[in-house]
Motif scaffolding. Structure first.
Motif, PDB file in Angstrom:
ATOM      1  N   SER A   1      69.341  86.699 -24.172  1.00  0.00           N
ATOM      2  CA  SER A   1      68.734  85.415 -23.824  1.00  0.00           C
ATOM      3  C   SER A   1      69.743  84.276 -23.809  1.00  0.00           C
ATOM      4  CB  SER A   1      67.627  85.077 -24.834  1.00  0.00           C
ATOM      5  OG  SER A   1      68.184  84.824 -26.111  1.00  0.00           O
TER       6      SER A   1
ATOM      7  N   GLU B   1      59.774  80.292 -26.076  1.00  0.00           N
ATOM      8  CA  GLU B   1      61.163  80.754 -26.126  1.00  0.00           C
ATOM      9  C   GLU B   1      61.238  82.181 -25.607  1.00  0.00           C
ATOM     10  OE1 GLU B   1      63.357  78.632 -26.729  1.00  0.00           O
ATOM     11  OE2 GLU B   1      62.167  77.047 -27.656  1.00  0.00           O
TER      12      GLU B   1
ATOM     13  N   ASP C   1      67.775  87.625 -28.573  1.00  0.00           N
ATOM     14  CA  ASP C   1      68.191  86.397 -29.246  1.00  0.00           C
ATOM     15  C   ASP C   1      69.202  86.729 -30.339  1.00  0.00           C
ATOM     16  OD1 ASP C   1      66.470  84.921 -27.711  1.00  0.00           O
ATOM     17  OD2 ASP C   1      64.966  84.630 -29.272  1.00  0.00           O
TER      18      ASP C   1
ATOM     19  N   THR D   1      62.362  85.649 -23.902  1.00  0.00           N
ATOM     20  CA  THR D   1      63.644  86.356 -24.025  1.00  0.00           C
ATOM     21  C   THR D   1      64.045  87.076 -22.739  1.00  0.00           C
ATOM     22  OG1 THR D   1      62.494  88.307 -24.888  1.00  0.00           O
ATOM     23  CG2 THR D   1      63.331  86.725 -26.487  1.00  0.00           C
TER      24      THR D   1
ATOM     25  N   LEU E   1      68.744  81.293 -32.455  1.00  0.00           N
ATOM     26  CA  LEU E   1      67.464  80.901 -33.042  1.00  0.00           C
ATOM     27  C   LEU E   1      67.533  81.075 -34.554  1.00  0.00           C
ATOM     28  CD1 LEU E   1      63.961  81.818 -31.624  1.00  0.00           C
ATOM     29  CD2 LEU E   1      64.396  81.797 -34.069  1.00  0.00           C
TER      30      LEU E   1
ATOM     31  N   ARG F   1      70.464  82.667 -26.477  1.00  0.00           N
ATOM     32  CA  ARG F   1      69.846  81.700 -27.390  1.00  0.00           C
ATOM     33  C   ARG F   1      70.228  82.008 -28.828  1.00  0.00           C
ATOM     34  NH1 ARG F   1      64.973  83.078 -26.616  1.00  0.00           N
ATOM     35  NH2 ARG F   1      64.499  81.600 -24.958  1.00  0.00           N
TER      36      ARG F   1
ATOM     37  N   ALA G   1      75.924  78.941 -27.491  1.00  0.00           N
ATOM     38  CA  ALA G   1      74.688  79.432 -26.869  1.00  0.00           C
ATOM     39  C   ALA G   1      74.127  78.388 -25.905  1.00  0.00           C
ATOM     40  CB  ALA G   1      73.656  79.768 -27.938  1.00  0.00           C
ATOM     41  N   LYS G   2      73.522  78.865 -24.829  1.00  0.00           N
ATOM     42  CA  LYS G   2      72.910  77.953 -23.849  1.00  0.00           C
ATOM     43  C   LYS G   2      71.720  77.230 -24.444  1.00  0.00           C
ATOM     44  CE  LYS G   2      72.201  81.284 -21.021  1.00  0.00           C
ATOM     45  NZ  LYS G   2      71.743  82.052 -19.825  1.00  0.00           N
ATOM     46  N   SER G   3      71.046  77.857 -25.387  1.00  0.00           N
ATOM     47  CA  SER G   3      69.860  77.271 -26.005  1.00  0.00           C
ATOM     48  C   SER G   3      69.947  77.474 -27.509  1.00  0.00           C
ATOM     49  CB  SER G   3      68.593  77.937 -25.446  1.00  0.00           C
ATOM     50  OG  SER G   3      67.442  77.481 -26.122  1.00  0.00           O
ATOM     51  N   ARG G   4      69.671  76.404 -28.263  1.00  0.00           N
ATOM     52  CA  ARG G   4      69.702  76.473 -29.722  1.00  0.00           C
ATOM     53  C   ARG G   4      68.378  75.947 -30.257  1.00  0.00           C
ATOM     54  NH1 ARG G   4      75.071  73.337 -31.142  1.00  0.00           N
ATOM     55  NH2 ARG G   4      74.280  72.047 -29.445  1.00  0.00           N
TER      56      ARG G   4
END
Length: 317
Positions: A86, A281, A132, A283, A90, A88, A190-193
């Motif tokens: 993903s 969120e 993730d 995946t 998390l 991400r 990461a692109k998303s946190r």
């Protein structure tokens, strides 16, 4: 799918016949290839098309064919389902303060503690996060990292199932729990946190306002989804009532950081939150393809050995 690791080895199949046809007989002296006498004689007759027993002509060629097949490396190629990555990070941040021992949740008609409810639903949620990179932070009076960032979701789920109250004190230090998660995200590419923060009490430890930590998260580009756990909150509870959750603070943390806020009063709410977070969120993402080779060369090699032993046992004939 079946294939050969070294298909060029099959070119060795006619080698004994070619040697028998092209090379002149050699009288006396040492042999070029040391093999048991019976097998050597059979191979020589088979290569020149000489007579002899039927088995004497067939067995040497069969042994040679099995050896060459083993050398060619027969194998199965089993495609492995690629892990969905993903991109991400998390961090799951759970409250382990003393109020988590309260038994005001029900599972299958049985009264259970808040901790047991979180263990069950939290572990199931984490196991669905394949792709993730997860971390687990637990907090009471103080916060600590129970699992550093990893793609091993099963290991994180087990840590949740093994969580115990008292290891970090019995007060509720939301600020330190969230702050430690943000510190672990420093330097993340990461692109998303994302942080998922769950508490069942009121911030009553530490020197930092949780809203200030939420503003820090917003500045880092980290979304914080918050879960207020417990049947009653400060706004609706009677004065002095214990075991109530500061829903207003958790709602503010989510709003400041750009996350979502969830209110959980029973087991059904908690399970619904897990499903909602799965949607928020997701995946789904392409992963890297992989293949596993299952080698089969041992089978023809073993068969060649057994046939050789059978020829030796059979003796001249």
């Amino acid at each position: 799918m079946f294939d050969l690791a070294a298909p060029w080895a099959l070119a060795l199949l006619p080698l004994p016949w070619l040697l028998g046809r092209l090379l002149p007989p050699r009288a006396g002296g040492d042999g070029w290839l040391m093999v048991p006498g019976r097998i050597g004689a059979d191979l020589a007759r088979a290569a020149r098309g000489a007579g002899g027993t039927r088995g004497g002509a067939v067995f040497p060629w069969l042994v040679w064919g099995l050896v060459v097949l083993a050398l060619s490396g027969p194998r199965d190629l089993d495609p492995v389902r690629a892990l969905k990555l993903s991109g991400r990070d998390l961090a799951v941040v759970f409250d382990l303060s003393g109020s988590m021992v309260r038994t005001d949740f029900y599972l299958d008609g049985t009264e259970i503690s808040r901790l047991d409810a979180v263990r069950k639903v939290g572990a199931e949620f984490v196991r669905r996060r394949g792709g993730d990179r997860l971390a687990l932070v637990l907090f009471g009076s103080e916060a600590y990292v129970a699992a550093p960032f990893t793609h091993d979701v099963e290991a994180v789920a087990r840590r949740i199932e093994q969580a115990e109250i008292g290891l970090s004190g019995r007060a509720t230090n939301i600020s330190d729990g969230l702050g430690l998660a943000l510190k672990r995200m420093e330097g993340s590419e990461a692109k998303s946190r994302v942080v998922i923060l769950m508490s069942d009490g009121e911030n009553n430890a530490g020197q930092t306002d949780p809203r200030g930590v939420a503003a820090l998260a917003a500045g880092m580009g980290v979304r914080v989804h918050t879960i207020a756990l417990g049947p009653k909150d400060i706004e609706s509870a009677e004065a002095g009532e214990r075991g109530v959750v500061d829903a207003a603070t958790l709602r503010a943390i989510a709003e400041v950081s750009g996350g979502s806020y969830f209110r959980v009063r029973d087991m059904a709410d908690l399970e619904a939150v897990g499903a909602a977070l799965d949607r928020l969120e997701a995946t789904e993402s392409a992963g890297l393809a992989a293949e596993i080779h299952r080698d089969w060369w041992r089978w023809p090699a073993g068969a060649a050995l057994l046939l050789t032993l059978a020829m030796l046992w059979r003796g001249p004939g």
